[in-house]
Design a protein around this motif. Structure first.
Motif, PDB file in Angstrom:
ATOM      1  N   LEU A 175      47.796  52.227  56.518  1.00  0.00           N
ATOM      2  CA  LEU A 175      48.058  50.790  56.544  1.00  0.00           C
ATOM      3  C   LEU A 175      47.466  50.081  55.332  1.00  0.00           C
ATOM      4  CD1 LEU A 175      47.625  49.840  60.303  1.00  0.00           C
ATOM      5  CD2 LEU A 175      49.648  49.463  58.894  1.00  0.00           C
ATOM      6  N   GLY A 211      49.734  47.997  52.749  1.00  0.00           N
ATOM      7  CA  GLY A 211      49.423  46.595  52.496  1.00  0.00           C
ATOM      8  C   GLY A 211      49.193  46.313  51.026  1.00  0.00           C
ATOM      9  N   ARG A 215      43.324  38.585  48.182  1.00  0.00           N
ATOM     10  CA  ARG A 215      43.892  39.926  48.356  1.00  0.00           C
ATOM     11  C   ARG A 215      44.237  40.575  47.020  1.00  0.00           C
ATOM     12  NH1 ARG A 215      49.129  40.453  52.026  1.00  0.00           N
ATOM     13  NH2 ARG A 215      48.394  38.352  52.531  1.00  0.00           N
ATOM     14  N   THR A 270      40.163  38.829  58.477  1.00  0.00           N
ATOM     15  CA  THR A 270      41.611  38.867  58.694  1.00  0.00           C
ATOM     16  C   THR A 270      41.953  40.012  59.634  1.00  0.00           C
ATOM     17  OG1 THR A 270      42.094  37.934  56.511  1.00  0.00           O
ATOM     18  CG2 THR A 270      43.847  39.196  57.568  1.00  0.00           C
ATOM     19  N   GLU A 271      42.822  39.735  60.598  1.00  0.00           N
ATOM     20  CA  GLU A 271      43.313  40.781  61.493  1.00  0.00           C
ATOM     21  C   GLU A 271      44.540  41.453  60.889  1.00  0.00           C
ATOM     22  OE1 GLU A 271      42.120  38.397  65.627  1.00  0.00           O
ATOM     23  OE2 GLU A 271      44.234  38.760  65.107  1.00  0.00           O
ATOM     24  N   VAL A 272      44.578  42.768  60.928  1.00  0.00           N
ATOM     25  CA  VAL A 272      45.782  43.522  60.584  1.00  0.00           C
ATOM     26  C   VAL A 272      46.430  43.928  61.907  1.00  0.00           C
ATOM     27  CG1 VAL A 272      46.732  45.560  59.450  1.00  0.00           C
ATOM     28  CG2 VAL A 272      44.789  44.348  58.436  1.00  0.00           C
ATOM     29  N   GLY A 295      56.441  44.797  56.312  1.00  0.00           N
ATOM     30  CA  GLY A 295      55.312  43.878  56.336  1.00  0.00           C
ATOM     31  C   GLY A 295      55.770  42.445  56.215  1.00  0.00           C
ATOM     32  N   TRP A 316      54.089  45.316  60.446  1.00  0.00           N
ATOM     33  CA  TRP A 316      52.687  44.943  60.284  1.00  0.00           C
ATOM     34  C   TRP A 316      52.611  43.544  59.679  1.00  0.00           C
ATOM     35  CZ3 TRP A 316      50.535  43.627  55.562  1.00  0.00           C
ATOM     36  CH2 TRP A 316      51.259  44.005  54.414  1.00  0.00           C
ATOM     37  N   GLN A 366      49.312  40.380  58.550  1.00  0.00           N
ATOM     38  CA  GLN A 366      47.902  40.019  58.450  1.00  0.00           C
ATOM     39  C   GLN A 366      47.761  38.544  58.794  1.00  0.00           C
ATOM     40  OE1 GLN A 366      47.097  41.065  54.371  1.00  0.00           O
ATOM     41  NE2 GLN A 366      46.953  43.241  54.807  1.00  0.00           N
ATOM     42  N   ARG A 406      40.406  45.007  61.403  1.00  0.00           N
ATOM     43  CA  ARG A 406      40.134  43.758  60.701  1.00  0.00           C
ATOM     44  C   ARG A 406      39.540  44.087  59.346  1.00  0.00           C
ATOM     45  NH1 ARG A 406      39.073  43.216  66.034  1.00  0.00           N
ATOM     46  NH2 ARG A 406      39.837  41.341  67.108  1.00  0.00           N
ATOM     47  N   TYR A 407      39.790  43.216  58.369  1.00  0.00           N
ATOM     48  CA  TYR A 407      39.084  43.366  57.095  1.00  0.00           C
ATOM     49  C   TYR A 407      38.412  42.055  56.722  1.00  0.00           C
ATOM     50  CZ  TYR A 407      43.181  41.367  54.602  1.00  0.00           C
ATOM     51  OH  TYR A 407      44.200  40.554  54.162  1.00  0.00           O
TER      52      TYR A 407
END
Length: 353
Positions: free
Chosen positions: A92, A96, A122, A184-186, A286, A322, A324, A346-347
């Motif tokens: 992932l 991304g 990002r 951030t949630e993926v 995405g 997917w 974010q 999450r990142y």
């Protein structure tokens, strides 16, 4: 170490378990009031000077004094997923990254330094997917110099919450004074379910898809909202709140990716009522930059945009979706919950002190 409290509780952990996912129970309250048990599940990122540091899925760090520990054990690295396509973190993260490509990049071992004139964190942060090839402090100094030469703050994007994520790196960054700014949630889900959303034919008929921004969201009739598609894409960019003053670096990032599609719902004058972007990459689709004019919210336009993009991605052979979303964006999270997206990991962006 063994304690009994309503049953036998044991600590089955040692400092050798650093880096593993654990579940611990500690006794809190001390002499200030009634004591109680508190449970914590996460990755044991350090055990130093009588204190355990545990990083939860959310990225939160919890300090547990060894003296308060009454139970603890190693648990499976990641719980089984109940819904959504099978995916690992590395897959992932790379998908991304290909969907949001920087203007320039440079490897540092297995880390990737990315820059795009400051347009989004990002595209202007380090993606650390392995060993930097040198000691951590030396790597961090190299990161600071690289971004400093470009007049940019140094950010590192590090993830938590799934097998193979970077809880230990997060803890080491915090220990060195790097500040976590956003989370951030993926999320992932089945693409067919997105394409099957009940978006309403009237809303779907308004969505226009194109390979470039150039023919979307410009020169719309002020009465009917119908777009002629003859402009330079400034309307789409005006609706996209993150673009600021459009420049070549913004267009470079937005246009980059394996198979990029842009969506637009025409609005009055030259600003669309809604927009979206989708990047198809093998089995993955995405979704990014889904935005709706506040005056047109609750009309189903976000759902229509995503449904139209999903159907196009299905035609290209994709099967998984997917996206974010920042953890504090409650409105978007509710929409994606309803569509069947589940949090994978999450990142977090850590900024150099």
């Amino acid at each position: 170490m063994e304690f009994t409290a309503g049953g036998r509780l044991r600590v089955r952990l040692t400092p050798a378990d650093v880096g593993k996912r654990v579940s611990v129970r500690q006794l809190t309250g001390g002499g200030t009031g009634a004591q109680k048990f508190t449970d914590t599940v996460g990755v044991l990122t350090s055990w130093d000077k009588g204190v355990l540091l545990i990083t939860r899925r959310t990225g939160e760090s919890v300090r547990v004094p060894e003296s308060a520990l009454v139970a603890g054990k190693v648990v499976p690295a990641a719980p089984a997923r109940r819904r959504g396509p099978a995916a690992d973190f590395q897959e992932l993260a790379r998908v991304g990254a290909r969907a949001w490509q920087p203007v320039e990049s440079e490897p540092l071992g297995e880390w990737l330094l990315r820059a795009a004139g400051g347009f989004t964190r990002r595209a202007n942060s380090v993606l650390p997917l392995g060993d930097p090839g040198t000691a951590l402090d030396e790597a961090l100094e190299r990161v600071r110099r690289w971004y400093g030469e470009r007049g940019l703050p140094a950010y590192i994007q590090a993830a938590t919450g799934a097998e193979g994520t970077q809880e230990t790196l997060c803890a080491e960054l915090e220990r060195r004074g790097w500040r976590r700014e956003t989370t951030t949630e993926v999320r992932i889900g089945a693409l067919a379910a997105i394409g099957d959303q009940d978006a309403g034919e009237a809303a779907l008929s308004r969505v226009r898809l194109d390979r470039s921004i150039g023919s979307l969201g410009t020169d719309a009739d002020p009465d009917t909202g119908a777009g002629t598609g003859t402009g330079a894409g400034t309307g789409w960019l005006r609706r996209y709140q993150r673009s600021g003053v459009p420049g070549p670096h913004v267009l470079h990032v937005l246009a980059g990716g394996p198979s990029v599609w842009f969506a637009s719902v025409p609005g009055p004058r030259d600003v669309p009522a809604a927009i979206g972007r989708c990047v198809v990459d093998g089995r993955w689709a995405g979704f990014m930059a889904v935005e709706v004019d506040p005056a047109h919210r609750r009309e189903g336009l976000a759902t229509a945009v995503m449904t139209a993009l999903a159907r196009r991605a299905l035609e290209e052979g994709a099967s998984a979706a997917w996206l974010q979303v920042e953890s504090d964006n409650t409105g978007a999270r509710a929409l994606y919950d309803a569509m069947g997206f589940a949090v994978h990991h999450r990142y977090h962006y850590f900024r150099s002190p």
